[in-house]
Design an enzyme around this catalytic site. Structure first.
Site, PDB file in Angstrom:
ATOM      1  N   SER A   1     -12.016  -3.867  56.884  1.00  0.00           N
ATOM      2  CA  SER A   1     -12.023  -3.788  55.493  1.00  0.00           C
ATOM      3  C   SER A   1     -12.807  -2.573  54.930  1.00  0.00           C
ATOM      4  O   SER A   1     -13.103  -1.602  55.800  1.00  0.00           O
ATOM      5  CB  SER A   1     -12.760  -5.093  55.003  1.00  0.00           C
ATOM      6  OG  SER A   1     -14.214  -4.931  55.519  1.00  0.00           O
ATOM      7  N   LYS A   2     -13.117  -2.303  53.812  1.00  0.00           N
ATOM      8  CA  LYS A   2     -13.441  -0.994  53.176  1.00  0.00           C
ATOM      9  C   LYS A   2     -14.858  -0.608  54.135  1.00  0.00           C
ATOM     10  O   LYS A   2     -14.893   0.489  54.395  1.00  0.00           O
ATOM     11  CB  LYS A   2     -13.927  -1.164  51.809  1.00  0.00           C
ATOM     12  CG  LYS A   2     -12.740  -1.604  50.837  1.00  0.00           C
ATOM     13  CD  LYS A   2     -12.599  -2.844  50.328  1.00  0.00           C
ATOM     14  CE  LYS A   2     -11.700  -3.814  51.100  1.00  0.00           C
ATOM     15  NZ  LYS A   2     -11.974  -5.129  50.990  1.00  0.00           N
ATOM     16  N   ARG A   3     -15.594  -1.717  54.355  1.00  0.00           N
ATOM     17  CA  ARG A   3     -16.870  -1.183  55.095  1.00  0.00           C
ATOM     18  C   ARG A   3     -16.591  -0.602  56.252  1.00  0.00           C
ATOM     19  O   ARG A   3     -17.581  -0.117  57.093  1.00  0.00           O
ATOM     20  CB  ARG A   3     -17.847  -2.334  55.195  1.00  0.00           C
ATOM     21  CG  ARG A   3     -17.551  -3.402  56.251  1.00  0.00           C
ATOM     22  CD  ARG A   3     -18.382  -4.709  55.818  1.00  0.00           C
ATOM     23  NE  ARG A   3     -17.472  -5.604  56.184  1.00  0.00           N
ATOM     24  CZ  ARG A   3     -17.317  -6.125  57.322  1.00  0.00           C
ATOM     25  NH1 ARG A   3     -17.698  -5.374  58.438  1.00  0.00           N
ATOM     26  NH2 ARG A   3     -16.638  -6.984  57.558  1.00  0.00           N
TER      27      ARG A   3
END
Length: 486
Positions: A253-255
């Site tokens: 995911s984005k993180r």
RNA sequence: GGCCCCAUCGUCUAACGGUUAGGACGGAAGGUUCUCAAUCUUUUAAUCGGGGUUCGAUUCCCCGUGGGGCUACCA
């Protein structure tokens, strides 16, 4: 007698295309090519909150960039138009009526609060949360009254009892026990159809034979199988791909940093390299890891797709990128890299026109350490700018090299033709005279000329820098007060 | 919590029930260029645990453990 294979990639245009979705698209594409079937692109733009036409266009652009051409879908058309879910509402309505006629659908007036409460109670009791079917018991009169009162309702599918056994092409047999599925929603209170309903209608109508998608859809499958049966359609074959994970093992995911194709495109990865790397996440070709799309398609086989989740490794992607970059012609590579140099304000297009041959040589010197086009800036920075940055420790080290730098300066200054051979000759002579060799000789020189501890051979760098520039960079370290040097 | 899925080097993976458990990335070492990088060569490192089945389990079955996914009027 075997039907032609028809697969689809059905993303929702809610933002940039996620890596996992790209791999799903790729496997669908490879499977279609391998089986000489059709690859369909269908856009699931029914999430009114998040879908936009811009995202939709972007999605198709990026698919095109990747080289994953679709045989049917928006822009190219096909026998099952339209390929945008938002334009298929009559179709869903039509099939909803069929379900209603069979009495498999009923309205539900429960409020969100009621449902929340029920869910919490079930979880507290250690059960799988599911709708209990309260509104199923409503009599026609009660329904009429609730409607007359202006109560909003959703339409639910009456799930029949029985366990559901499915055959998954990559996972084998998967069984879902009886009594785990609640009556799920087919249309929302605004009458719009939900995902589980639209996919089934679309896939059935588009004659999709194999549904290849992410593992996150596995638990939706029993619902969909039930709908296929209720509508009198034959279910397709299923293949659920494992999830692509981040370095911590969680869903990417984005993180975890860059998760969209767009960002890798922006970095200047070649689409073929990118897809080649992605293909290897869950599938192993028989011979060799570097394969063109055609070669992959020739070999691709669903039964050899792995079941376990793979961690995305940017390091190996970089390596893969470099494998493709070295195959490019120097001219092409140089041209490809130019926008990145221009963006970084290292070298303008005008400069490049005037000194294209020189630029080519610079690119040639660093090309082996690049995985993508944007790597060019950090590899070639010192060719374009003499504002070299030195760490305090490096400055300290250089301050002690005054005599050596003076010797280099003198020696290089005496070279009439400043080429690699003469440069090397001069370096060796300085070393001999100063009684310094190896690292002690080259390291300070490299630092002075490039501001870096690593890089290509100095012999190749120096002539490209030019005599004047080399002398200038040495000069800095020959003055007494080097504290002013940044 | 419930349901489902998964489990081989650090990472991606290969291995009709019989292999010295193979390859790739990375790491390490060495050759080469009088330096780093690149390149070439070599090397490192794994079958989650416990039970079965079998002459023989990485492979088949069960249990455990661990990880992941799903649990919406999102897709």
């Amino acid at each position: 007698m075997s039907e032609t294979v028809r697969v689809r990639f059905a993303p929702s245009p809610t933002g940039d295309l996620h890596l996992g979705n790209v791999r799903t698209a790729l496997y669908n594409w490879l499977f279609a090519r391998h089986m000489k079937g059709a690859f369909i692109l269908r856009v699931e733009d029914t999430d009114k909150e998040r879908s936009t036409p811009e995202h939709c266009e972007n999605l198709m652009d990026i698919m095109t960039w990747l080289g994953l051409k679709w045989d049917e879908g928006p822009r190219v058309g096909g026998p099952h138009e339209p390929y945008l879910q938002s334009q298929r509402t009559e179709l869903y309505e039509y099939h909803l009526v069929r379900l209603k006629e069979r009495g498999l659908v009923y309205p539900c007036y429960c409020t969100e609060e009621e449902l929340d409460l029920e869910r919490k109670r079930q979880m507290g009791r250690g059960h799988m949360p599911k709708y209990g079917g309260k509104c199923k018991k409503l009599t026609p009169d009660e329904v009429k009254k609730l409607d007359a009162d202006g109560k909003t309702s959703v339409l639910r599918f009456a799930v029949p009892p029985g366990e559901i056994v499915m055959q998954d092409e990559v996972r084998g047999e998967v069984t879902f026990p009886d009594d785990q599925l609640g009556d799920f929603v087919l249309t929302r209170s605004d009458k719009s159809p939900t995902y589980n309903f639209t996919v089934v209608v679309d896939d059935a109508l588009m004659k999709v034979t194999h549904v290849i998608r992410g593992e996150d859809h596995l638990s939706n499958t029993p619902k969909q199988i039930l709908l296929y049966e209720a509508l009198g359609f034959t279910p397709p074959k299923w293949a659920h791909l494992s999830i692509i994970k981040g370095p911590d093992g969680q869903k990417l995911s984005k993180r975890h940093g860059e998760t969209s194709v767009e960002s890798y495109k922006a970095k200047g990865y070649l689409p073929d390299a990118f897809l080649n790397y992605l293909a290897l996440l869950g599938w192993a070709p028989k011979s060799g890891e570097i394969l063109s799309l055609d070669q992959m398609a020739a070999e691709f086989d669903l039964t050899h797709v792995g079941k376990s989740g793979a961690i995305f490794d940017p390091v190996k992607l970089h390596w893969m990128g470099s494998q493709y970059l070295v195959k490019m012609s120097l001219d092409d590579l140089t041209r490809a890299v130019l926008p990145y140099l221009a963006d970084a304000q290292l070298f303008t297009r005008e400069q490049a026109r005037a000194r294209f041959d020189w630029l080519k040589q610079v690119v040639d010197v660093v090309r082996t350490s690049m995985g993508c086009f944007s790597d060019v800036t950090k590899e070639t920075f010192f060719f374009f700018s003499d504002e070299l940055h030195f760490e305090p420790a490096q400055s300290e080290e250089m301050k002690g090299q005054k005599t050596l730098m003076e010797a280099f300066h003198k020696a290089f200054n005496g070279i009439s033709e400043f080429n690699g051979d003469n440069f090397l000759q001069a370096v060796k002579e300085v070393g001999k005279i100063a009684g310094v060799k190896g690292k002690a000789l080259y390291h300070p020189l490299r630092l002075a000329l490039t501001g870096r501890e690593d890089g290509p051979e100095l012999v190749r760098i120096a002539p490209l820098l030019g005599k004047a520039e080399v002398l200038k960079r040495l000069m800095i370290w020959t003055v007494d007060d080097v504290k002013t040097i940044k």
